[in-house]
Motif scaffolding. Structure first.
Motif, PDB file in Angstrom:
ATOM      1  N   GLY A  66     109.077  47.659  75.899  1.00 25.55           N
ATOM      2  CA  GLY A  66     108.413  47.478  74.613  1.00 25.55           C
ATOM      3  C   GLY A  66     108.456  48.683  73.695  1.00 25.55           C
ATOM      4  O   GLY A  66     108.858  48.570  72.522  1.00 25.55           O
ATOM      5  N   PRO A  67     108.065  49.879  74.166  1.00 26.28           N
ATOM      6  CA  PRO A  67     108.045  51.049  73.284  1.00 26.28           C
ATOM      7  C   PRO A  67     109.422  51.501  72.811  1.00 26.28           C
ATOM      8  O   PRO A  67     109.534  52.278  71.860  1.00 26.28           O
ATOM      9  CB  PRO A  67     107.393  52.133  74.157  1.00 26.28           C
ATOM     10  CG  PRO A  67     106.668  51.390  75.230  1.00 26.28           C
ATOM     11  CD  PRO A  67     107.491  50.169  75.486  1.00 26.28           C
ATOM     12  N   HIS A  68     110.478  51.021  73.468  1.00 26.74           N
ATOM     13  CA  HIS A  68     111.837  51.494  73.165  1.00 26.74           C
ATOM     14  C   HIS A  68     112.687  50.433  72.477  1.00 26.74           C
ATOM     15  O   HIS A  68     113.881  50.660  72.235  1.00 26.74           O
ATOM     16  CB  HIS A  68     112.532  51.918  74.468  1.00 26.74           C
ATOM     17  CG  HIS A  68     111.750  52.884  75.291  1.00 26.74           C
ATOM     18  ND1 HIS A  68     111.675  54.238  74.993  1.00 26.74           N
ATOM     19  CD2 HIS A  68     110.971  52.680  76.390  1.00 26.74           C
ATOM     20  CE1 HIS A  68     110.907  54.834  75.891  1.00 26.74           C
ATOM     21  NE2 HIS A  68     110.474  53.917  76.743  1.00 26.74           N
ATOM     22  N   TRP A  69     112.085  49.280  72.156  1.00 22.85           N
ATOM     23  CA  TRP A  69     112.873  48.156  71.662  1.00 22.85           C
ATOM     24  C   TRP A  69     113.345  48.403  70.233  1.00 22.85           C
ATOM     25  O   TRP A  69     112.532  48.650  69.347  1.00 22.85           O
ATOM     26  CB  TRP A  69     112.060  46.868  71.709  1.00 22.85           C
ATOM     27  CG  TRP A  69     112.904  45.633  71.692  1.00 22.85           C
ATOM     28  CD1 TRP A  69     113.327  44.944  70.602  1.00 22.85           C
ATOM     29  CD2 TRP A  69     113.432  44.958  72.827  1.00 22.85           C
ATOM     30  NE1 TRP A  69     114.095  43.875  70.977  1.00 22.85           N
ATOM     31  CE2 TRP A  69     114.170  43.855  72.341  1.00 22.85           C
ATOM     32  CE3 TRP A  69     113.357  45.174  74.207  1.00 22.85           C
ATOM     33  CZ2 TRP A  69     114.829  42.964  73.195  1.00 22.85           C
ATOM     34  CZ3 TRP A  69     114.016  44.300  75.056  1.00 22.85           C
ATOM     35  CH2 TRP A  69     114.734  43.213  74.548  1.00 22.85           C
ATOM     36  N   PRO A  70     114.645  48.321  69.963  1.00 25.85           N
ATOM     37  CA  PRO A  70     115.153  48.503  68.599  1.00 25.85           C
ATOM     38  C   PRO A  70     114.659  47.405  67.660  1.00 25.85           C
ATOM     39  O   PRO A  70     114.609  46.233  68.037  1.00 25.85           O
ATOM     40  CB  PRO A  70     116.678  48.432  68.773  1.00 25.85           C
ATOM     41  CG  PRO A  70     116.922  48.739  70.218  1.00 25.85           C
ATOM     42  CD  PRO A  70     115.744  48.160  70.948  1.00 25.85           C
ATOM     43  N   ALA A  71     114.294  47.783  66.466  1.00 23.57           N
ATOM     44  CA  ALA A  71     113.780  46.814  65.483  1.00 23.57           C
ATOM     45  C   ALA A  71     114.820  45.731  65.208  1.00 23.57           C
ATOM     46  O   ALA A  71     116.002  46.030  64.971  1.00 23.57           O
ATOM     47  CB  ALA A  71     113.413  47.530  64.190  1.00 23.57           C
ATOM     48  N   GLY A  72     114.393  44.492  65.240  1.00 27.75           N
ATOM     49  CA  GLY A  72     115.263  43.374  64.889  1.00 27.75           C
ATOM     50  C   GLY A  72     116.180  42.887  65.984  1.00 27.75           C
ATOM     51  O   GLY A  72     116.883  41.886  65.801  1.00 27.75           O
ATOM     52  N   LEU A  98     106.482  42.735  72.286  1.00 30.05           N
ATOM     53  CA  LEU A  98     107.489  42.838  71.226  1.00 30.05           C
ATOM     54  C   LEU A  98     107.054  41.971  70.048  1.00 30.05           C
ATOM     55  O   LEU A  98     107.666  40.949  69.747  1.00 30.05           O
ATOM     56  CB  LEU A  98     108.858  42.385  71.745  1.00 30.05           C
ATOM     57  CG  LEU A  98     109.365  43.035  73.036  1.00 30.05           C
ATOM     58  CD1 LEU A  98     110.652  42.364  73.500  1.00 30.05           C
ATOM     59  CD2 LEU A  98     109.575  44.532  72.846  1.00 30.05           C
ATOM     60  N   ALA A  99     106.008  42.396  69.373  1.00 29.68           N
ATOM     61  CA  ALA A  99     105.339  41.535  68.386  1.00 29.68           C
ATOM     62  C   ALA A  99     106.262  41.045  67.275  1.00 29.68           C
ATOM     63  O   ALA A  99     106.149  39.910  66.821  1.00 29.68           O
ATOM     64  CB  ALA A  99     104.148  42.276  67.790  1.00 29.68           C
ATOM     65  N   SER A 100     107.177  41.866  66.808  1.00 30.52           N
ATOM     66  CA  SER A 100     108.013  41.489  65.666  1.00 30.52           C
ATOM     67  C   SER A 100     109.448  41.141  66.063  1.00 30.52           C
ATOM     68  O   SER A 100     110.317  40.995  65.209  1.00 30.52           O
ATOM     69  CB  SER A 100     108.035  42.626  64.639  1.00 30.52           C
ATOM     70  OG  SER A 100     108.558  43.813  65.227  1.00 30.52           O
ATOM     71  N   THR A 101     109.694  40.991  67.361  1.00 26.98           N
ATOM     72  CA  THR A 101     111.053  40.732  67.840  1.00 26.98           C
ATOM     73  C   THR A 101     111.392  39.252  67.773  1.00 26.98           C
ATOM     74  O   THR A 101     110.597  38.406  68.199  1.00 26.98           O
ATOM     75  CB  THR A 101     111.195  41.219  69.292  1.00 26.98           C
ATOM     76  OG1 THR A 101     111.006  42.636  69.331  1.00 26.98           O
ATOM     77  CG2 THR A 101     112.558  40.875  69.865  1.00 26.98           C
ATOM     78  N   PRO A 102     112.570  38.878  67.262  1.00 26.96           N
ATOM     79  CA  PRO A 102     113.001  37.468  67.284  1.00 26.96           C
ATOM     80  C   PRO A 102     113.209  37.010  68.728  1.00 26.96           C
ATOM     81  O   PRO A 102     113.950  37.647  69.485  1.00 26.96           O
ATOM     82  CB  PRO A 102     114.313  37.487  66.503  1.00 26.96           C
ATOM     83  CG  PRO A 102     114.330  38.785  65.754  1.00 26.96           C
ATOM     84  CD  PRO A 102     113.550  39.744  66.578  1.00 26.96           C
TER      85      PRO A 102
END
Length: 307
Positions: A66-72, A98-102
């Motif tokens: 989670g803390p390392h996930w690239p945006a988008g 991953l709140a904003s992850t597709p």
């Protein structure tokens, strides 16, 4: 132009998907906890991450990444089951980190051995992000694996989870040589029971009758390639739960899902008689024959009443 895909979890299904997508021309990298190292290292420069880990491995992996996930960067979940602690599906676990992850889910009649052999199969890519679902459909389909889309990931995952429980029950039925009538009746009532959980979690009823519901149930509950069906056969022979795992030597999601479903049922006031009897057998509280007798002796009711 092929995608850059990272596959997390290289068990039978993850490895099968990785090999198929490599043959399609995508650039695929893989990670497995048993091989060591961190999956964080695979996240950069990817177009898609695919999670094919067992349900028990999803919460720690999601927390780690989670803390390392690239945006988008989109994630496609292929895990089937319900989490025993949080009583949620895999994409719900991922969404918490991953709140904003597709997000999307892949499910359907996917016996890994047949897909690996290139035999025809179809599955569903489910996402509330219609553009993502359509992109994955176009990029990941081929002549042997036809992908459809829907906008009901929760219902798709609930159906994919609960059909494993019904496959265990079907294996018990066949192991006891109860016949075709009994098995057909079991699967029909099992489908109704899956529908209780699917609708209770907020899924769409029509999903129950699609590839992730009825389609996956028919494949998983009728083939010896299914681990959950084999688990039921072994239980009918008198094996304990642990003995079935030793013989199958791979993850069997049905027992964990059955226990999670019963916890949900207790909280929500649902009646899940097949799940209940499967757990009774798993726990050694009932023999397979006792479980069948308990189902057959339940109070008579209209067909379309709740199970």
């Amino acid at each position: 132009m092929g995608l850059r895909i990272a596959v997390l979890g290289l068990g039978a299904w993850g490895q099968t998907l990785a090999e198929r997508w490599q043959r399609q021309g995508h650039t695929v990298s893989g990670w497995s906890r048993r091989d060591g190292g961190s999956a964080v290292d695979l996240l950069s420069q990817q177009d898609l991450v695919v999670s094919a880990v067992a349900m028990a491995g999803v919460p720690p992996l999601a927390q780690e990444l989670g803390p390392h996930w690239p945006a988008g960067l989109p994630l496609l979940s292929c895990s089937k089951g319900l989490d025993l602690t949080q009583l949620t599906t895999a994409t719900q676990l991922w969404a918490a980190q991953l709140a904003s992850t597709p997000l999307a889910a892949l499910s359907g009649p996917n016996l890994a051995t047949e897909v690996q052999q290139g035999l025809p199969a179809a599955s569903v890519v489910a996402s509330v992000d219609e553009a993502l679902a359509q992109l994955l459909q176009q990029q990941l389909s081929d002549r042997a694996l036809r992908l459809y889309t829907n906008s009901d990931p929760i219902g798709t995952e609930a159906a994919g989870a609960l059909k494993n429980v019904m496959a265990v029950a079907a294996g018990i039925s066949d192991g006891l040589a109860l016949g075709a009538n009994a098995k057909a009746s079991l699967l029909c009532r099992g489908l109704a029971e899956i529908g209780v959980v699917l609708e209770g979690l907020g899924g769409v009823t029509s999903t129950l009758y699609g590839l992730a519901g009825l389609g996956d149930l028919l494949a998983t509950a009728t083939s010896r390639l299914s681990r959950n069906y084999r688990c039921g056969l072994l239980l009918a022979e008198g094996c304990s739960e642990e003995q079935t795992y030793d013989q199958i030597a791979a993850t069997v999601e049905g027992p964990r899902t059955a226990r999670a479903a019963l916890q949900l049922a207790a909280r929500q006031g649902w009646h899940l008689p097949i799940c209940e009897q499967v757990v009774q057998v798993l726990d050694g509280a009932a023999t397979p024959a006792d479980a069948v007798r308990a189902l057959m002796e339940r109070d008579l009711r209209p067909e379309w009443a709740q199970p």
